[in-house]
Design a protein around this motif. Structure first.
Motif, short mmCIF file in Angstrom:
data_model
loop_
_atom_site.label_atom_id
_atom_site.label_comp_id
_atom_site.label_asym_id
_atom_site.label_seq_id
_atom_site.Cartn_x
_atom_site.Cartn_y
_atom_site.Cartn_z
N LEU A 12 15.94 -68.59 9.33
CA LEU A 12 16.45 -67.30 8.90
C LEU A 12 16.04 -66.19 9.87
N SER A 13 14.85 -66.29 10.42
CA SER A 13 14.37 -65.28 11.37
C SER A 13 15.22 -65.26 12.63
N HIS A 14 15.63 -66.44 13.09
CA HIS A 14 16.50 -66.51 14.26
C HIS A 14 17.86 -65.87 13.96
N GLU B 61 9.92 -60.59 11.85
CA GLU B 61 11.10 -61.15 11.21
C GLU B 61 10.72 -62.16 10.13
N GLN B 62 9.74 -63.01 10.43
CA GLN B 62 9.31 -64.01 9.46
C GLN B 62 8.65 -63.37 8.23
N GLN B 63 7.85 -62.36 8.47
CA GLN B 63 7.20 -61.67 7.36
C GLN B 63 8.24 -60.97 6.49
N LEU C 273 12.75 -64.32 20.02
CA LEU C 273 14.01 -64.22 19.29
C LEU C 273 13.82 -64.53 17.80
N GLY C 274 12.78 -63.97 17.23
CA GLY C 274 12.54 -64.14 15.81
C GLY C 274 11.36 -65.04 15.49
#
Length: 220
Positions: free
Chosen positions: A121-123, A97-99, A71-72
Motif C-alpha cells: 500500500l505504501s508503494h 507512508e507505512q506509518q 518510493l514508500g
C-alpha cells in the motif's frame, strides 16, 4: 545532489519487484489491497492540511531520514532492521507512508502478512500522492498521546506560547513516545532526549545545506 540521485536509483532497483506485486494485487484485489488503498486515498483527500515546513522537516528527520529518496519503503532500513534483530536488538524501519497506512487501516498485528500489506500500500500511495501530501495527512491523524489525535488536537491541548524548532521537534518526538494522560519523569526524560536529538538533526542538516549553498555560490 549526486548522492541523492544515486540513492534514488538504488531504491528504484530495490523497489520495482514489490511495485509490480503491488499493482498485481491491486488489479485482482488480493488481500483487499484495493479496498485498503481507497481508504487511504479518502483519508488523504479529507485530511490534507497545510503545516509549517519546519514541522514537516522535523517529521522526516525524526521518522524517515531517507524519506525523500525511497518510493514508500526504505529497503536499506529494512535490511538494517533485520541485522539488528539478528543481534538481539530492536530497530524500526517504517517510513512515513507505512506509518500513515498503519494508522488508516488500523492493522497493528506483528505478522509478516501485515507488514507486506503495509509495504504494498505504501508503494501505491507513493505513486499517487506527493511526499508532502502524505506527510501532512499523516500528521493530521497520527496519535501523539492521550486525547491528542492529529496535530490540531495537540495544539489545542498544549496551547504553546510559541511555535519554534523545539516545539515542532517535541511534536514529532511524541510519535515515538506518546504523551500519557499523567506525565511521568521517565516519559519526560525520554521525550526531552528525543526532542533534542531531532533538533540536532535539523540544525546539522540545515548547516550543511547552507555550507553547500555558499560553496556553490563561490564556485560560480
Amino acid at each position: 545532489m549526486a548522492k541523492r540521485t544515486i540513492l534514488r536509483f538504488v531504491y528504484f532497483l530495490l523497489s520495482w519487484p514489490m511495485i509490480m506485486v503491488a499493482l498485481f494485487c491491486y488489479l485482482l484485489n488480493l488481500g483487499n489491497v484495493r479496498l485498503y488503498y481507497r481508504q487511504c486515498i479518502n483519508v488523504i483527500h479529507e485530511n490534507h492540511t497545510a503545516y509549517p515546513q519546519k514541522l514537516i522537516q522535523c517529521l522526516y528527520f525524526g521518522e524517515d531520514k531517507r524519506g525523500h529518496s525511497h518510493l514508500g519503503v526504505d529497503y536499506i532500513g529494512v535490511f538494517r532492521a533485520i541485522l539488528s534483530i539478528a543481534r538481539g536488538e530492536i530497530q524500526g524501519a517504517s517510513t512515513i507512508e507505512q506509518q500513515f497506512v498503519r494508522t488508516v487501516i488500523g492493522r497493528y498485528e506483528r505478522t509478516l502478512k501485515r507488514k507486506l500489506l503495509e509495504q504494498l500500500l505504501s508503494h501505491l500511495i507513493c505513486f499517487s500522492f506527493t511526499k508532502h501530501e502524505v506527510a501532512e495527512s499523516y500528521l493530521s491523524i497520527a496519535f501523539f498521546g492521550t486525547h491528542m489525535k492529529g496535530v490540531t488536537s495537540l495544539y489545542e491541548r498544549l496551547a504553546p506560547e510559541s511555535y519554534d524548532l523545539n516545539f515542532y521537534a517535541g511534536v514529532v518526538a511524541r510519535l515515538k513516545y506518546p504523551q500519557p494522560k499523567k506525565e511521568s519523569q521517565i516519559w519526560s526524560i525520554k521525550h526531552s532526549k528525543r526532542t533534542e536529538w531531532i533538533s540536532r538533526q535539523y540544525n546539522s542538516a540545515n548547516k550543511a545545506f547552507k555550507s553547500d549553498s555558499q560553496h556553490s555560490a563561490l564556485s560560480v
